[in-house]
Design an enzyme around this catalytic site. Structure first.
Site, PDB file in Angstrom:
ATOM      1  CG  ASP A 171       0.788  -6.219 -12.944  1.00  0.00           C
ATOM      2  OD1 ASP A 171       1.045  -5.576 -12.417  1.00  0.00           O
ATOM      3  OD2 ASP A 171       0.980  -5.569 -14.215  1.00  0.00           O
ATOM      4  CG  ASP A 215       0.461   2.965 -10.930  1.00  0.00           C
ATOM      5  OD1 ASP A 215       1.730   2.836 -11.159  1.00  0.00           O
ATOM      6  OD2 ASP A 215      -0.500   2.500 -11.143  1.00  0.00           O
TER       7      ASP A 215
END
Length: 250
Positions: free
Chosen positions: A11, A130
């Site tokens: 990330d 997600d």
């Protein structure tokens, strides 16, 4: 049996690798290009880079990062964050990315999946989802998990496949960063619904969690971040453990 893949996820925020718990409380985990090189040397099968604030802040993923990584590693890598149109994907693929990942943009404009698949081939298109369990059902969340939708996760994943997604990257927000294991019941359920590869994400804390996710949900790949970044799990040792459990790895 196809070999299972081990995928470190980086990330990226402001040019640095970061990691949080349940998508918040981010802390620095190093230089993404350096980490990418280390993982390619360790035997990672692929890498995923997610510019986690690109969509939230309304800007594009850094092209320089893609070019730098492409020079350093010889394994496939996927890049996601801020990809809203064909041109965005084209630039990233031309800069050296092997696949692109779309999340919020695909939910807001599902036709984008069709367009990307037709333009570049479904094998280049990863749809990241997600998901969080809310009041008895799994719901898709957007903008780095900040925004709940009314879309059921299972239905959205089936639609993404029908539109030409080549792969699904499913992150359980309830498990993300907790190191308590992957959401194997959900992953197993999703894997029964689709005919394209499924990447498990969210919850890896030790080697046994990887054994469990492959044995219990039969996903095609397992992705993790902090346990790799901070050296808690070393990929060569993880692959040895998986082989010892009878799980085919590269």
């Amino acid at each position: 049996m196809l070999a299972k893949r081990i995928i470190p996820c980086l990330d990226v925020k402001d040019g640095r690798t970061v990691k949080g718990v349940n998508f918040v409380d981010l802390r620095d985990a190093g230089d993404p290009v350096e980490l990418a090189w280390q993982y390619s040397q360790q035997g990672a099968d692929e890498l995923v880079f997610l510019d986690i604030t690109a969509t939230h802040e309304g800007r594009k993923t850094t092209i320089d990062l893609v070019k730098s990584v492409a020079k350093q590693v010889n394994i496939p890598f996927t890049i996601g964050g801020g990809i809203n149109e064909l041109r965005d994907a084209e630039i990233l693929l031309n800069s050296g990315a092997d696949k692109i990942s779309i999340n919020s943009a695909a939910v807001r404009n599902p036709q984008l999946i069709d367009d990307l698949s037709k333009a570049f081939g479904s094998q280049f298109v990863v749809v990241a989802v997600d998901t969080r369990f809310v009041e008895g059902a799994n719901y898709v969340h957007l903008r780095g998990g900040r925004e709940k939708t009314d879309i059921h996760t299972e239905e959205w994943i089936k639609e993404a496949e029908s539109r030409g997604a080549g792969e699904i990257l499913l992150t359980s927000m309830d498990h993300d960063g907790t190191k308590n294991g992957f959401d194997n019941p959900l992953l197993g359920c999703i894997n029964q619904l689709i005919h394209i590869p499924l990447i498990a994400s969210g919850g890896a804390g030790n080697e046994q969690h990887f054994v469990d996710v492959f044995q219990q949900s039969n996903v095609d790949a397992a992705l993790a971040a902090s346990v790799f970044h901070y050296g808690e799990i070393l990929i060569p040792e993880l692959k040895e453990r998986l082989r010892a459990e009878g799980i085919a790895v590269r």
